[in-house]
Design a protein around this motif. Structure first.
Motif, mmCIF file in Angstrom:
data_model
loop_
_atom_site.group_PDB
_atom_site.id
_atom_site.type_symbol
_atom_site.label_atom_id
_atom_site.label_comp_id
_atom_site.label_asym_id
_atom_site.label_seq_id
_atom_site.Cartn_x
_atom_site.Cartn_y
_atom_site.Cartn_z
ATOM 1 N N GLY A 1 45.992 45.473 25.935
ATOM 2 C CA GLY A 1 46.734 46.407 25.652
ATOM 3 C C GLY A 1 47.055 47.072 26.235
ATOM 4 O O GLY A 1 46.265 47.618 27.703
ATOM 5 N N ILE A 2 48.391 48.263 26.540
ATOM 6 C CA ILE A 2 48.470 49.419 27.377
ATOM 7 C C ILE A 2 48.184 50.971 26.500
ATOM 8 O O ILE A 2 48.368 50.975 25.189
ATOM 9 N N SER B 1 46.360 49.715 30.977
ATOM 10 C CA SER B 1 45.055 48.264 30.920
ATOM 11 C C SER B 1 43.751 48.910 31.107
ATOM 12 O O SER B 1 43.051 48.779 29.925
ATOM 13 N N PHE B 2 43.704 49.121 32.352
ATOM 14 C CA PHE B 2 42.393 49.607 32.819
ATOM 15 C C PHE B 2 42.292 50.746 33.921
ATOM 16 O O PHE B 2 43.228 50.832 34.602
ATOM 17 N N ASP C 1 49.053 48.768 33.669
ATOM 18 C CA ASP C 1 48.533 49.186 35.174
ATOM 19 C C ASP C 1 47.317 48.710 35.220
ATOM 20 O O ASP C 1 46.355 48.996 34.737
ATOM 21 N N LEU C 2 47.203 48.606 36.507
ATOM 22 C CA LEU C 2 44.992 48.887 36.541
ATOM 23 C C LEU C 2 45.268 50.466 37.634
ATOM 24 O O LEU C 2 45.378 50.066 38.914
ATOM 25 N N VAL C 3 44.051 50.571 37.030
ATOM 26 C CA VAL C 3 44.596 51.860 37.680
ATOM 27 C C VAL C 3 42.883 53.026 38.071
ATOM 28 O O VAL C 3 41.747 52.656 37.397
ATOM 29 N N ASN C 4 43.213 53.286 39.342
ATOM 30 C CA ASN C 4 41.896 53.016 39.610
ATOM 31 C C ASN C 4 41.919 54.294 40.603
ATOM 32 O O ASN C 4 42.801 54.442 41.411
ATOM 33 N N GLY D 1 50.383 43.432 34.833
ATOM 34 C CA GLY D 1 52.033 43.445 34.351
ATOM 35 C C GLY D 1 52.894 44.873 34.956
ATOM 36 O O GLY D 1 53.522 44.832 34.539
ATOM 37 N N GLY D 2 51.206 45.918 35.006
ATOM 38 C CA GLY D 2 51.658 46.960 35.576
ATOM 39 C C GLY D 2 52.290 46.965 36.525
ATOM 40 O O GLY D 2 53.226 47.685 37.351
#
Length: 111
Positions: free
Chosen positions: A55-56, A62-63, A86-89, A110-111
């Motif tokens: 989920g968000i 999301s991650f 989003d995938l945030v790193n 999906g982000g």
């Protein structure tokens, strides 16, 4: 004079080593179904699989990874799953033998 390490009776060498070498436990988020967004706490690898839907959070993420990761294999595997946001790193993901982030088998971000 030589120094010797003498193990106490009933204590294995493995147990002694395990107590002084920190473990880098991997984590797996498995589906099917929707789970909350995921903030990483692992230093080696995370697997998202089996039709999991992350989920968000309030930022549409999301991650989220804010710590350095290093592993011989992939650091993040998304296999047959969906990140709704989003995938945030914000740190480093370093793999010595593979691609650090693998998005496989009909997975979507999906982000």
């Amino acid at each position: 004079m030589r120094n010797r390490i003498i193990l106490l009776s009933g204590v294995s060498a493995f147990a002694v080593l395990a107590s002084v070498i920190p473990a880098n436990a991997a984590d797996t988020v498995s589906g099917p179904g929707t789970v909350p967004s995921y903030t990483n706490a692992q230093t080696d690898t995370v697997t998202i699989n089996l039709d999991a839907i992350l989920g968000i959070d309030a930022n549409n993420d999301s991650f989220i990874n804010n710590i350095n990761m290093s592993f011989t294999g992939p650091n993040l595997i998304i296999d047959d799953s969906t990140l709704a946001g989003d995938l945030v790193n914000t740190a480093e993901m370093i793999s010595t033998t593979a691609t650090a982030i693998q998005v496989l088998n009909d997975s979507q971000i999906g982000g």
